[in-house]
Scaffold this motif. Structure first.
Motif, mmCIF file in Angstrom:
data_model
loop_
_atom_site.group_PDB
_atom_site.id
_atom_site.type_symbol
_atom_site.label_atom_id
_atom_site.label_comp_id
_atom_site.label_asym_id
_atom_site.label_seq_id
_atom_site.Cartn_x
_atom_site.Cartn_y
_atom_site.Cartn_z
ATOM 1 N N ILE A 108 22.690 -34.664 6.407
ATOM 2 C CA ILE A 108 23.995 -34.815 5.766
ATOM 3 C C ILE A 108 25.065 -34.455 6.791
ATOM 4 C CG2 ILE A 108 25.484 -33.875 3.972
ATOM 5 C CD1 ILE A 108 22.791 -33.326 2.446
ATOM 6 N N GLU A 109 26.033 -35.310 6.928
ATOM 7 C CA GLU A 109 27.122 -35.041 7.886
ATOM 8 C C GLU A 109 28.342 -34.527 7.174
ATOM 9 O OE1 GLU A 109 26.111 -38.430 11.184
ATOM 10 O OE2 GLU A 109 27.989 -38.482 10.083
ATOM 11 N N GLY A 110 28.967 -33.567 7.823
ATOM 12 C CA GLY A 110 30.191 -33.058 7.228
ATOM 13 C C GLY A 110 31.056 -32.400 8.268
ATOM 14 N N SER A 111 32.173 -31.864 7.833
ATOM 15 C CA SER A 111 33.081 -31.220 8.784
ATOM 16 C C SER A 111 33.726 -30.036 8.133
ATOM 17 C CB SER A 111 34.151 -32.210 9.229
ATOM 18 O OG SER A 111 34.883 -32.649 8.104
ATOM 19 N N ALA A 112 34.184 -29.121 8.957
ATOM 20 C CA ALA A 112 34.894 -27.961 8.438
ATOM 21 C C ALA A 112 36.026 -27.639 9.388
ATOM 22 C CB ALA A 112 33.928 -26.792 8.306
ATOM 23 N N ASN A 113 37.043 -27.023 8.852
ATOM 24 C CA ASN A 113 38.203 -26.697 9.659
ATOM 25 C C ASN A 113 38.085 -25.258 10.128
ATOM 26 O OD1 ASN A 113 40.728 -26.068 10.674
ATOM 27 N ND2 ASN A 113 41.695 -27.589 9.348
ATOM 28 N N GLN A 114 37.924 -25.048 11.404
ATOM 29 C CA GLN A 114 37.794 -23.691 11.926
ATOM 30 C C GLN A 114 38.994 -23.385 12.780
ATOM 31 O OE1 GLN A 114 34.851 -23.188 14.894
ATOM 32 N NE2 GLN A 114 34.658 -20.999 14.586
ATOM 33 N N ASN A 115 39.832 -22.487 12.268
ATOM 34 C CA ASN A 115 41.029 -22.082 13.012
ATOM 35 C C ASN A 115 41.845 -23.282 13.471
ATOM 36 O OD1 ASN A 115 40.007 -19.495 12.790
ATOM 37 N ND2 ASN A 115 38.893 -19.683 14.740
ATOM 38 N N GLY A 116 41.982 -24.232 12.610
ATOM 39 C CA GLY A 116 42.810 -25.388 12.926
ATOM 40 C C GLY A 116 42.078 -26.463 13.709
ATOM 41 N N GLN A 117 40.877 -26.164 14.132
ATOM 42 C CA GLN A 117 40.137 -27.180 14.863
ATOM 43 C C GLN A 117 39.027 -27.720 13.986
ATOM 44 O OE1 GLN A 117 37.819 -25.872 18.125
ATOM 45 N NE2 GLN A 117 38.162 -27.709 19.316
ATOM 46 N N ILE A 118 38.877 -29.020 14.015
ATOM 47 C CA ILE A 118 37.828 -29.619 13.190
ATOM 48 C C ILE A 118 36.500 -29.505 13.918
ATOM 49 C CG2 ILE A 118 37.038 -31.736 12.104
ATOM 50 C CD1 ILE A 118 39.544 -31.029 10.848
ATOM 51 N N ARG A 119 35.516 -28.996 13.187
ATOM 52 C CA ARG A 119 34.174 -28.999 13.754
ATOM 53 C C ARG A 119 33.299 -29.882 12.874
ATOM 54 N NH1 ARG A 119 34.040 -25.250 17.905
ATOM 55 N NH2 ARG A 119 32.069 -26.201 18.489
ATOM 56 N N TYR A 120 32.367 -30.540 13.517
ATOM 57 C CA TYR A 120 31.483 -31.453 12.789
ATOM 58 C C TYR A 120 30.089 -30.875 12.726
ATOM 59 C CZ TYR A 120 35.261 -34.701 13.522
ATOM 60 O OH TYR A 120 36.472 -35.295 13.541
ATOM 61 N N TYR A 121 29.430 -31.069 11.584
ATOM 62 C CA TYR A 121 28.092 -30.509 11.394
ATOM 63 C C TYR A 121 27.144 -31.566 10.859
ATOM 64 C CZ TYR A 121 30.666 -26.154 11.601
ATOM 65 O OH TYR A 121 31.485 -25.132 11.989
ATOM 66 N N GLU A 122 25.863 -31.248 11.112
ATOM 67 C CA GLU A 122 24.799 -32.031 10.488
ATOM 68 C C GLU A 122 23.876 -31.054 9.812
ATOM 69 O OE1 GLU A 122 23.766 -35.912 13.150
ATOM 70 O OE2 GLU A 122 22.337 -34.274 13.105
ATOM 71 N N ILE A 123 23.550 -31.309 8.544
ATOM 72 C CA ILE A 123 22.644 -30.382 7.847
ATOM 73 C C ILE A 123 21.357 -31.112 7.505
ATOM 74 C CG2 ILE A 123 22.304 -28.992 5.784
ATOM 75 C CD1 ILE A 123 25.145 -28.367 5.725
ATOM 76 N N ARG A 124 20.231 -30.486 7.877
ATOM 77 C CA ARG A 124 18.927 -31.027 7.493
ATOM 78 C C ARG A 124 18.257 -30.037 6.551
ATOM 79 N NH1 ARG A 124 19.832 -32.718 12.452
ATOM 80 N NH2 ARG A 124 19.430 -34.918 12.889
ATOM 81 N N LEU A 125 17.751 -30.585 5.458
ATOM 82 C CA LEU A 125 17.121 -29.720 4.443
ATOM 83 C C LEU A 125 15.629 -29.961 4.416
ATOM 84 C CD1 LEU A 125 19.721 -30.500 1.665
ATOM 85 C CD2 LEU A 125 19.627 -28.450 3.047
ATOM 86 N N SER A 126 14.863 -28.840 4.260
ATOM 87 C CA SER A 126 13.410 -29.015 4.061
ATOM 88 C C SER A 126 12.907 -27.910 3.145
ATOM 89 C CB SER A 126 12.694 -28.992 5.405
ATOM 90 O OG SER A 126 12.858 -27.739 6.004
ATOM 91 N N LYS A 127 11.834 -28.224 2.489
ATOM 92 C CA LYS A 127 11.314 -27.290 1.480
ATOM 93 C C LYS A 127 10.620 -26.135 2.171
ATOM 94 C CE LYS A 127 8.208 -27.335 -2.488
ATOM 95 N NZ LYS A 127 7.384 -28.181 -3.354
ATOM 96 N N LEU A 128 10.988 -24.919 1.767
ATOM 97 C CA LEU A 128 10.368 -23.733 2.345
ATOM 98 C C LEU A 128 9.240 -23.259 1.439
ATOM 99 C CD1 LEU A 128 10.878 -21.995 4.821
ATOM 100 C CD2 LEU A 128 12.200 -20.451 3.404
ATOM 101 N N ASP A 129 9.565 -23.103 0.184
ATOM 102 C CA ASP A 129 8.536 -22.810 -0.822
ATOM 103 C C ASP A 129 9.027 -23.351 -2.140
ATOM 104 O OD1 ASP A 129 9.603 -19.388 -0.542
ATOM 105 O OD2 ASP A 129 10.285 -20.878 -2.007
ATOM 106 N N GLU A 130 8.389 -22.962 -3.217
ATOM 107 C CA GLU A 130 8.691 -23.575 -4.501
ATOM 108 C C GLU A 130 10.117 -23.346 -4.945
ATOM 109 O OE1 GLU A 130 6.934 -25.797 -5.988
ATOM 110 O OE2 GLU A 130 5.505 -25.524 -4.342
ATOM 111 N N GLN A 131 10.749 -22.339 -4.373
ATOM 112 C CA GLN A 131 12.082 -22.045 -4.885
ATOM 113 C C GLN A 131 13.146 -22.067 -3.809
ATOM 114 O OE1 GLN A 131 11.096 -18.405 -6.623
ATOM 115 N NE2 GLN A 131 10.798 -19.238 -8.666
ATOM 116 N N ARG A 132 12.712 -22.168 -2.584
ATOM 117 C CA ARG A 132 13.700 -22.015 -1.523
ATOM 118 C C ARG A 132 13.653 -23.173 -0.546
ATOM 119 N NH1 ARG A 132 13.600 -16.170 0.801
ATOM 120 N NH2 ARG A 132 11.535 -16.814 1.476
ATOM 121 N N ILE A 133 14.828 -23.427 -0.001
ATOM 122 C CA ILE A 133 14.991 -24.559 0.921
ATOM 123 C C ILE A 133 15.550 -24.047 2.246
ATOM 124 C CG2 ILE A 133 16.318 -26.678 1.315
ATOM 125 C CD1 ILE A 133 16.386 -26.327 -2.033
ATOM 126 N N LEU A 134 15.010 -24.574 3.299
ATOM 127 C CA LEU A 134 15.523 -24.236 4.620
ATOM 128 C C LEU A 134 16.598 -25.255 5.003
ATOM 129 C CD1 LEU A 134 15.219 -22.494 7.191
ATOM 130 C CD2 LEU A 134 13.609 -24.195 8.004
#
Lengths: 924, 132
Positions: A354-380
């Protein structure tokens, strides 16, 4: 307790008439006095009384333990007389504390509407009752406690017996009195092993944590609760980890009686925890090497754990993140996608990054988030900062878009004709302006001595701004610094106008007036001349990056090449037009000899269309049977590069040919197929003819002139001779008396005058011949002409016994003037007779026929002959005689030749001295 | 004068010869004349006279326009004989030519004393004789 209360109330009622009475008991838990008995109270009054009890008399009594008696509530001098609603009905009050267990447990209160309603005896009675109540209360409580203790004890013993946790009960000194089965199970000791021993003495061993055991010991000595985790040893010496809780037990009096120790074998838990800790450490170690941040979130998105390597890359602190919901990041689209993805991941589905962005101190930073299953209740969740690569990618995309733009624009410019160039250039500057987010993008002419004019083209972002060009109404004198830069072919990049160099003061002022803060000026150069300038202007400060500068240079090159192309095309067009319409022929051949181009002159001359000309080759136009054409073939010219002023024979459609004076040049190209051999030529055939005609005419004229001059001298000489003779004779006669001599001279005079007359007649004849009038050509029978001549000369022929041999072919005719021919033949015959040999009978042979298709006749005699070596060139001259023959006046052959030439013929002579002469006349 | 002057007349025109002889007779009776009709005849005779040391003329009257060998021919041969001619001969060119070329050409021959126009009058002949 309720039973008791009821009984007390009843008893009290029996004993004493009560109006209002209340029994307050202190409730420890909520620190309030509660009404157990509320005799004479309404429900509302009861509640009110309970609520305010602590603040009023009951509370006071409870706190101080002193009774309070108010005989008259209206009497202000009495202490504790509080003004209240009740004071109207209540006139006397009595409050007595109730004691139990050595402390106040409540208050008994009784009030009356009568003043001083309670006597001392009454008070005494009530005091006694309270005491009694206290005692009863105490008794009941003890019983209750006993029962409770019993119950607890019973429960505990069940628990203790059956629990998996080890329970040890010691006496007050800490010596074991009782153990449960679990203890034996864990430690291996039975009761008999450990009875009366102190647990710590045999349970602890070498690895036991001394600090913890000391803490426990301390707590035990102080008789307070203690807990801790340490290593104990079983009977067999095996260590195990135990979680220990020690409780001191007190009896009712508060004396310490026992310790209860609860032991939980947490070995496995500890191991597990250690394992987890190790794994965590390992994970941490791994995580620190990767540049990504790791979060462990639950299905709702709440961040449970964080492994953060680059806190500077995250816009939030660890504290902010832990426990926060990852979904609630600023980019709501991002958050929504994560929210949707989490359950999918837990369900085992694979989800894209998932691609997204956040504003850090006036500067835009871009991120990529990858999700994977850790166990039955938690995600990495692995979060990668893609700002750098993203920016690089964005820059690359930008460049790629720019190159695409340039490519499109350049194709457009290439396919644009020179007439549409301005439109295309406007499109170009507009697209550049839009791409770089400029305020103004324009091309302007540069009025320098070596510049070539181009049209100004301007694009403005704000089309309605109405601002004029900053260059308008200016000359180059207004911008010396800029002119200097541009003349050196330097490009000008100014990120901040206010920081321009000192020398650019005027430029700076002008730009500032026009609100320009950033500027780029590129010179547009073609063939080392400045065409003009391209300007990019922005109204805000713009630090031109290297990439942008490179792109501007590229754009500048493109503009240059577009204008160059146009100029080149215009030039080409001019030359093409000139060649097409030239007053000379222009032909271009490829190295294969085929026509590549033929101008209008050639097409007209060869009666061919330009298309037809393209199918021709060199040999067809300049046939190789003519030697000059061979010498000037394409191959020969190609090896020489340039040849000037040579002849070519051009073949015309009617198979005639014309002579051309030509220049040729070899135009070599890298591609042999594109090399050209170009011929330019003009028609000199007429000129040659004219020259020839002129030469001929000149020859004729000069020949005529010579002859004429010669003629005039000779004629004049001859006339003068005769004239002088006449004159001389006349003088002589004038003086000569002798008649004999006179007669001689008179004869002479006659002769002279005859001669003069004859000369003048010949002169006339010659003049007639010279003017070539009277020639009338017709078919004349030569035989008849000869006959006529023989008739005329019949006397001479007979006298001299001349033999005539006739070899004229039958019916031989000549196309000529009869009179002239007669004269010619007569003269030739006359000569033949005249110059006969003395020692032989004259014989004249006449022949006629054709030689090389030319008709001729010849007259041969056997006379004296002429020494042609000596006299050949004088033969036909005027007044030349060769034999001293007195009769010869030497004009005959002269006239004859003139007559023959007037007829367009020629005369030849062969002769040998002593043998004879032959004259041959050709009359074509 | 030792002997009568000898005048050679080299000309093909009989009438001119007749006139001139008459005028010479009239001018000076003692003058001898010899006549030649062309350059060849006269040149041959001259050569022969020189070789045999015969009588050479004192005066030559030379016509230009003659057949076979004209006056120019004679002159060109005459120059070559110059050294052999020990006698002084006065050579006059007589012609009815008005061609300035002829006049010029004649004057270029050093031996030509003068150019005389026909007809030769008595006075002209006297003039020639006196110049001897």
């Amino acid at each position: 307790m309720k039973v008791l209360v009821r009984e007390v109330e009843k008893a009290l009622g029996d004993l004493f008439p009560m109006e209002f009475a209340g029994l307050y008991l202190y409730n420890e838990q909520n620190d309030k006095l509660e009404l157990l008995i509320a005799h004479g109270f309404t429900e509302e009054e009861r509640r009110e009384a309970e609520r305010t009890a602590m603040d009023r008399h009951p509370g006071m009594v409870f706190r101080t333990g002193e009774s309070i008696y108010i005989s008259d509530t209206k009497d202000a001098t009495q202490p504790f007389s509080l003004d209240s609603k009740r004071s109207f009905t209540v006139r006397s009050r009595l409050y007595i504390p109730i004691r139990a267990f050595g402390k106040i447990i409540g208050t008994f209160g009784i009030v009356s509407s009568k003043v001083d309603a309670f006597s001392d005896d009454d008070k005494e009675l009530f005091r006694f009752i309270c005491e009694l109540a206290g005692q009863v209360y105490t008794r009941i409580r003890i019983e209750e406690q006993k029962l409770e203790a019993l119950s607890i004890q019973r429960k505990l013993s069940v628990i203790a017996t059956h629990t998996d946790n080890a329970v040890v009960i010691t006496n007050a000194e800490g010596r074991i009195e009782w153990i449960n089965d679990a203890f034996t199970h864990i430690t291996g000791y039975v009761l008999t092993d450990v009875l009366d021993k102190i647990p710590g003495s045999f349970l602890q061993g070498t690895e036991t944590d001394r600090t913890v055991s000391k803490q426990l010991g301390e707590a035990i000595r102080n008789k307070v609760k203690a807990e801790g985790t340490l290593i104990n040893y079983t009977k067999s010496g095996k260590p195990y980890i135990v979680y220990l809780q020690i409780y001191p037990v007190f009896d009712e009096q508060g004396h310490h009686t026992n310790f209860i120790a609860l032991q939980k074998d947490v070995t496995k838990e500890e191991q597990a925890r250690k394992e987890i800790s190790n794994q965590r450490a390992r994970l941490s170690a791994i995580v620190t090497t990767i540049p990504d941040q790791l979060f462990i979130v639950n299905v709702d998105g709440v961040i449970e754990e964080i492994f953060v390597n680059r806190p500077d890359q995250l816009p939030y602190s660890t504290e902010q993140l832990l426990g926060a919901n990852i979904i609630r990041f600023e980019n709501t689209d991002w958050g929504t996608r994560i929210k949707r993805a989490l359950p999918l991941v837990l369900a085992g589905r694979k989800v894209d990054a998932i691609e997204g962005s956040a504003n850090q101190n006036g500067q835009i930073r871009y991120y990529e988030i990858r999700l994977s299953k850790l166990d039955e209740q938690r995600i990495l969740a692995v979060v990668r900062d893609t700002t750098s690569p993203r920016l690089i990618q964005m820059e690359r995309d930008r460049q790629a878009r720019f190159y695409q733009l340039i490519s499109d624009l350049s194709s457009q410019l290439i396919s644009t004709g020179k007439d549409n160039l301005n439109d295309s250039m406007f499109d170009f500057v507009a697209k550049i302006g839009a791409f770089f987010a400029l305020d103004k993008s324009s091309i302007a002419p540069f009025d320098m001595p070596d510049s070539i004019g181009i049209e100004p083209i301007t694009w403005e972002k704000d089309a309605n701004s109405g601002s004029s060009s900053i260059w308008e109404h200016t000359t180059i004198a207004d911008f010396p610094w800029m002119v200097e830069q541009l003349t050196k072919r330097h490009s000008i990049y100014i990120p901040v106008v206010s920081e321009m160099p000192k020398e650019a003061e005027r430029e700076q002022r002008r730009l500032t007036e026009n609100h320009i803060q950033s500027l780029v000026v590129l010179p547009l150069v073609m063939n080392n001349k400045i065409l003009g300038i391209y300007t990019a202007k922005t109204k805000h400060i713009r630090k031109w990056s290297e990439g942008e500068i490179a792109l501007f240079k590229l754009a500048g090159d493109l503009v240059n090449s577009a204008y160059s192309r146009r100029a080149w095309e215009q030039e080409r067009e001019q030359f093409r037009t000139i060649f097409e319409n030239a007053a000379f022929g222009a032909l271009m051949f490829g190295t294969d000899g085929h026509v590549r181009y033929a101008n209008r002159y050639v097409c007209t001359m060869l009666h061919a269309t330009p298309e037809q000309m393209l199918t021709q080759d060199f040999d067809a136009i300049f046939p190789p049977e003519f030697e000059p054409n061979q010498q000037a073939s394409c191959t020969k010219i190609a090896s020489e590069q340039l040849r000037e002023s040579f002849e070519l024979q051009l073949k015309l459609p009617n198979n005639k040919h014309k002579t051309m004076l030509s220049n040729a040049v070899f135009l070599e190209s890298e591609h042999a197929a594109n090399s050209i051999i170009a011929y330019t030529f003009s028609d000199i055939s007429e000129r040659i003819q004219q020259e020839q005609a002129t030469r001929d005419a000149l020859n004729i004229v000069s020949e005529q002139n010579k002859r004429l001059l010669n003629f005039s001298y000779i004629v004049s000489h001859n006339i003068r001779s005769h004239a002088s003779n006449i004159s001389g004779i006349a003088h002589v006669l004038a003086d000569e008396p002798e008649p004999e001599i006179q007669r001689q001279f008179i004869d002479g005079l006659v002769k002279s005058s005859k001669n003069l007359d004859s000369t003048l007649r010949h002169l006339n004849e010659l003049l007639n011949i010279q003017s070539r009038v009277n020639i009338h050509k017709e078919a004349v029978s030569f035989f008849q002409v000869v006959n006529r001549t023989l008739d005329t000369l019949v006397v001479d022929l007979k006298t001299n016994n001349v033999k005539i041999v006739n070899r004229i072919p039958d019916g031989f005719k000549l196309q000529t003037d009869k009179a002239y021919l007669d004269s010619i033949v007569l003269n030739l015959f006359s000569n033949a007779i005249k110059y006969r040999r003395a020692d032989a009978d004259p014989e004249i042979i006449i022949e006629a026929g054709k030689r090389n298709t030319v008709p001729y006749f010849s007259i041969r005699d056997n006379g004296k002959g002429i020494d042609l070596e000596k006299y050949g060139d004088k033969l036909f001259g005027m007044f030349k005689t060769f034999h001293g023959n007195r009769d010869a006046r030497g004009i005959g052959l002269f006239i004859t030749r003139n007559q023959i030439e007037a007829l367009g013929g020629t005369i030849e002579v062969e002769s040998k001295v002593g043998e004879g002469t032959m004259f041959t006349v050709y009359l074509p | 004068m030792e002997h009568s002057p000898l005048i050679w007349i080299i000309d093909d025109d009989d009438l001119f010869i007749m006139i001139t002889r008459n005028n010479i007779r009239k001018a000076a009776t003692l003058v001898e004349t010899e006549v030649f009709h062309d350059g060849l005849e006269s040149m041959d005779c001259l050569k022969e006279r020189i070789a045999s040391e015969g009588i050479l003329p004192d005066i030559i009257l030379l016509d230009l326009n003659m057949p076979i060998a004209d006056g120019w021919n004679f002159l060109s041969h005459y120059i070559q004989l110059e050294e052999k001619v020990r006698k002084k001969i006065n050579l006059f060119v007589c012609t009815s030519s008005i061609d300035p070329k002829d006049i010029q050409r004649a004057k270029e021959f050093g031996d030509v004393i003068d150019f005389k126009e026909k007809p030769l009058s008595k006075e002209a002949i006297l003039d020639i004789l006196q110049n001897q």
